[in-house]
Design a protein around this motif. Structure first.
Motif, PDB file in Angstrom:
ATOM      1  N   ASP A 104       0.918  -1.262   0.064  1.00 29.01           N
ATOM      2  CA  ASP A 104      -0.135   0.062   0.031  1.00 29.01           C
ATOM      3  C   ASP A 104       0.724   1.249   0.072  1.00 29.01           C
ATOM      4  N   TYR A 105       0.565   2.180  -1.008  1.00 31.39           N
ATOM      5  CA  TYR A 105       1.019   3.364  -0.839  1.00 31.39           C
ATOM      6  C   TYR A 105       0.089   4.641  -1.157  1.00 31.39           C
ATOM      7  N   ASP A 106       0.684   5.957  -0.839  1.00 34.38           N
ATOM      8  CA  ASP A 106      -0.090   6.876  -0.873  1.00 34.38           C
ATOM      9  C   ASP A 106      -0.411   6.999  -2.493  1.00 34.38           C
ATOM     10  N   VAL A 107       0.636   6.864  -3.217  1.00 28.41           N
ATOM     11  CA  VAL A 107       0.520   7.213  -4.699  1.00 28.41           C
ATOM     12  C   VAL A 107       1.246   6.002  -5.605  1.00 28.41           C
ATOM     13  N   VAL A 108       0.776   5.513  -6.509  1.00 28.61           N
ATOM     14  CA  VAL A 108       1.560   4.810  -7.254  1.00 28.61           C
ATOM     15  C   VAL A 108       1.372   5.364  -8.721  1.00 28.61           C
ATOM     16  N   ILE A 109       2.703   5.197  -9.379  1.00 24.39           N
ATOM     17  CA  ILE A 109       3.008   5.727 -10.717  1.00 24.39           C
ATOM     18  C   ILE A 109       3.240   4.375 -11.783  1.00 24.39           C
ATOM     19  N   VAL A 110       2.638   4.380 -12.820  1.00 24.06           N
ATOM     20  CA  VAL A 110       3.028   3.451 -13.555  1.00 24.06           C
ATOM     21  C   VAL A 110       3.754   4.234 -14.872  1.00 24.06           C
ATOM     22  N   GLY A 111       4.878   3.884 -15.002  1.00 28.56           N
ATOM     23  CA  GLY A 111       5.778   4.584 -16.028  1.00 28.56           C
ATOM     24  C   GLY A 111       6.935   5.463 -15.419  1.00 28.56           C
ATOM     25  N   GLY A 112       8.148   5.080 -15.543  1.00 28.20           N
ATOM     26  CA  GLY A 112       9.246   5.690 -15.255  1.00 28.20           C
ATOM     27  C   GLY A 112       9.946   6.497 -16.294  1.00 28.20           C
ATOM     28  N   GLY A 113       8.914   7.284 -16.840  1.00 29.37           N
ATOM     29  CA  GLY A 113       9.726   8.173 -17.688  1.00 29.37           C
ATOM     30  C   GLY A 113       9.494   9.615 -17.327  1.00 29.37           C
ATOM     31  N   PRO A 114       9.877  10.753 -18.205  1.00 24.79           N
ATOM     32  CA  PRO A 114       9.875  12.067 -17.460  1.00 24.79           C
ATOM     33  C   PRO A 114       8.668  12.472 -16.883  1.00 24.79           C
ATOM     34  N   ALA A 115       7.564  12.026 -17.269  1.00 27.05           N
ATOM     35  CA  ALA A 115       6.095  12.385 -16.712  1.00 27.05           C
ATOM     36  C   ALA A 115       5.810  11.835 -15.299  1.00 27.05           C
ATOM     37  N   GLY A 116       6.259  10.479 -15.353  1.00 28.61           N
ATOM     38  CA  GLY A 116       6.195   9.956 -14.023  1.00 28.61           C
ATOM     39  C   GLY A 116       7.176  10.147 -12.886  1.00 28.61           C
ATOM     40  N   LEU A 117       8.396  10.006 -13.245  1.00 28.58           N
ATOM     41  CA  LEU A 117       9.223  10.858 -12.356  1.00 28.58           C
ATOM     42  C   LEU A 117       9.278  12.146 -11.873  1.00 28.58           C
ATOM     43  N   ALA A 118       8.787  13.094 -12.893  1.00 26.87           N
ATOM     44  CA  ALA A 118       8.521  14.461 -12.377  1.00 26.87           C
ATOM     45  C   ALA A 118       7.386  14.614 -11.396  1.00 26.87           C
ATOM     46  N   ALA A 119       6.272  13.698 -11.661  1.00 30.99           N
ATOM     47  CA  ALA A 119       5.310  13.651 -10.637  1.00 30.99           C
ATOM     48  C   ALA A 119       5.670  12.880  -9.250  1.00 30.99           C
ATOM     49  N   ALA A 120       6.510  12.201  -9.191  1.00 32.66           N
ATOM     50  CA  ALA A 120       7.202  11.528  -8.096  1.00 32.66           C
ATOM     51  C   ALA A 120       8.045  12.543  -7.209  1.00 32.66           C
ATOM     52  N   ILE A 121       8.710  13.281  -8.038  1.00 31.87           N
ATOM     53  CA  ILE A 121       9.529  14.150  -7.627  1.00 31.87           C
ATOM     54  C   ILE A 121       8.939  15.407  -6.825  1.00 31.87           C
ATOM     55  N   ARG A 122       7.728  15.826  -7.665  1.00 29.83           N
ATOM     56  CA  ARG A 122       6.979  16.962  -7.266  1.00 29.83           C
ATOM     57  C   ARG A 122       6.325  16.644  -5.962  1.00 29.83           C
ATOM     58  N   LEU A 123       5.817  15.500  -5.846  1.00 30.30           N
ATOM     59  CA  LEU A 123       5.078  14.860  -4.777  1.00 30.30           C
ATOM     60  C   LEU A 123       5.978  14.930  -3.456  1.00 30.30           C
ATOM     61  N   LYS A 124       7.210  14.239  -3.703  1.00 30.51           N
ATOM     62  CA  LYS A 124       8.039  14.256  -2.391  1.00 30.51           C
ATOM     63  C   LYS A 124       8.598  15.792  -2.186  1.00 30.51           C
TER      64      LYS A 124
END
Length: 567
Positions: free
Chosen positions: A18-38
């Motif tokens: 279980d996570y707060d956010v699951v992101i499918v795809g480790g390209g520019p969009a997915g990684l940018a979203a993950a970074i911004r979230l953190k």
């Protein structure tokens, strides 16, 4: 063959995380979203768990793009990206837009007539795979869990029809779909929100768009195939930072397409050809058109005497603003090229992917702070509508539609929008050119079209598909089930071969589809479609262009596919 439900009954339940956010795809969009979230979580002191699933064996291994990058959104994400060592080493030094004619004819666009979308001042020539790898390192440094080699195979829904996460694919299945000795059940990754950033024609994004009717009332999405090579050239030919775009030959007036050639640092040149997948002639082979394009003097002079290092292919979105689906649904959102944010006029998508990831992350952080989960992130499309990305896409929305009317009308119409209107103080064209046809519907019967006979490759400047696939590092386990599924196995021969001369064998840039003699058939000379799934470079062209829409691309085992090095 056992169904997934039977596998779960016999081997389940699946392990779940279980996570707060699951992101499918480790390209520019997915990684940018993950970074911004953190980043946002750190600013507020909140705890936020984020996981990114990437089907490639390592971040960047499936990334393929030109690429000339607008660094604006990256600078917003990391104002200190230079100090952090982001691999943006080569600024653009010059732009050329050339119109090619058969027989080495070349006409250069004068500076005064250069469309503003081709002004790359302040941009960088990059190897996007290297940037993605760097972004993954930054994400992990912020506490994001990045899982390479894990392919998201299924979307998880609750009883209310909301997205609650994804399940990864099973490992160790045999070709018959039954568990082998190394079988491992897939696992569930559950999130309060799940973001999909799979790239163009993501197979889960495709499912979500259909399930929630996200494209209802929109123009149909349109795609192109981009075929790319990376060359090392003699030092005397290197022109670091030179950006060249071409139109015209070898395309005819009815076919949308053009080439790009970018000089990197280190005596490297990246070049490729883009062809709209709404082309009409089933005899056309995008791979062979790219090889033929390289023989024109305007291209040949840059790479002659060099060595080809790598090869790849990928479908890209080019439908524009009015083809974007609704971006959100209960429990999640579409990011980057999974939605279709690429700007075809600028031939750029990485900046748009990063910006969309940040816009969505901001909306998501606010939703979680308010105690919400599994609802629609309405603030994300609202933020997009007010963004510079929306304004950019609106300004360039008619690009493909102008050039579908032919080179002359295209140059005049788009020239008015890109050169004349800005000088009159009009930033955005006050008109929209509509489009209603889907790419697969454009193909004409083979009997109505001119057959194209391509020259044999010389092995020096031009090459065949199999030697090219070898350079892509593509590999899939021989024993896994095929990830290219036929809804009706009779259609390829009964319809596609009979009517369209078997276009599968030509539109695929990796030699996946072959029509071979069917020795088991009672009719002499009968043929069957052979699917060489191990060759697949995950470009998704077949899923898009098949005239019968009989082919479905699903995720193979994680870690399979191409292994690009900085493509």
């Amino acid at each position: 063959m056992r169904t997934p439900e039977t596998l779960l009954e016999q081997h389940g339940p699946r392990e779940a995380m279980d996570y707060d956010v699951v992101i499918v795809g480790g390209g520019p969009a997915g990684l940018a979203a993950a970074i911004r979230l953190k980043q946002r979580a750190a600013e507020s002191g909140a705890e936020l768990s984020v996981v990114v699933l990437e089907k490639a064996a390592e971040p960047g291994a499936h990334t393929l793009s030109g690429a000339v990058m607008d660094p604006g959104p990256l600078t917003e994400l990391f104002p200190d990206w230079k100090e952090r060592g982001a691999p943006l080493h080569q600024p653009v030094t010059a732009d050329q837009v050339l119109f090619l004619a058969e027989g080495d004819g070349t006409a250069a666009t004068p500076a005064w007539a250069m469309p503003r979308c081709f002004d790359n001042h302040g941009n960088f020539v990059v190897r996007l795979g290297h940037l993605v790898k760097w972004l993954a390192e930054q994400a992990e440094g912020l506490g994001v869990e990045v899982f390479p080699g894990f392919a998201a195979a299924d979307v998880l829904y609750d009883d209310q029809g909301r997205v609650t996460g994804v399940a990864t694919g099973h490992m160790g299945l045999g070709k018959d779909g039954q568990p082998g000795p190394d079988f491992q059940l897939g696992m569930e990754l559950r999130g309060k929100y799940t973001l999909f950033a799979e790239g163009a024609r993501g197979h889960l994004g495709k499912e979500l768009i259909a399930r929630y009717r996200l494209d209802e009332g929109r123009e149909p999405q349109s795609f192109a195939i981009g075929i790319k090579e990376l060359w090392e050239v003699p030092a005397a030919q290197a022109r670091p930072g030179l950006v060249v775009h071409t139109a015209g030959w070898p395309m005819d007036d009815q076919t949308f397409g053009g080439g790009f050639l970018y000089h990197l640092d280190g005596n490297l040149v990246t070049l490729g050809f883009v062809i709209g997948l709404d082309y009409q002639n089933p005899w056309l082979s995008p791979f062979d058109e790219m090889q033929r394009w390289k023989t024109h003097h305007a291209v040949r002079q840059h790479i002659q005497g060099g060595k080809r290092l790598s090869y790849g292919a990928r479908a890209i979105n080019n439908g524009g603003l009015h083809s974007l689906p609704k971006l959100v649904f209960p429990g999640g959102a579409l990011l980057g090229c999974d939605a279709g944010f690429l700007n075809a006029a600028r031939i750029k998508g990485s900046h748009a992917a990063i910006q969309s990831g940040m816009l969505c992350a901001d909306a998501l952080v606010d939703a979680l702070a308010a105690g919400r989960a599994h609802d629609e992130l309405s603030a994300y499309p609202e933020a997009f509508a007010a963004s510079t990305l929306h304004a950019e896409l609106k300004r360039d929305n008619n690009f493909k539609q102008w050039f579908k009317k032919g080179p002359l009308i295209g140059k005049i119409g788009f020239g008015i929008e890109q050169v004349l209107l800005p000088r009159l103080g009009i930033d955005t064209p006050p008109w929209t050119l509509p489009r209603t046809t889907r790419d697969h519907e454009a193909l004409k019967p083979a009997a109505q079209c001119r057959r194209i006979d391509y020259p044999k490759p010389d092995g020096v400047l031009t090459f065949d598909k199999l030697s090219s696939v070898f350079l892509s590092g593509t590999n899939h386990s021989e024993h896994q089930p095929a990830h290219l599924l036929l809804t009706d196995p009779s259609v390829p021969v009964r319809v596609n071969l009979a009517t369209y001369a078997g276009p599968e064998a030509r539109y695929c840039p990796a030699g996946v589809y072959e029509f071979v003699p069917d020795t088991a058939a009672p009719t002499p000379g009968a043929q069957r479609l052979q699917i060489n799934a191990q060759n697949c470079v995950h470009c998704k062209t077949c899923d898009i262009k098949d005239p019968s829409q009989n082919i479905t691309w699903v995720s193979p085992e994680g870690g399979g596919g191409p292994t690009y090095s900085g493509m």
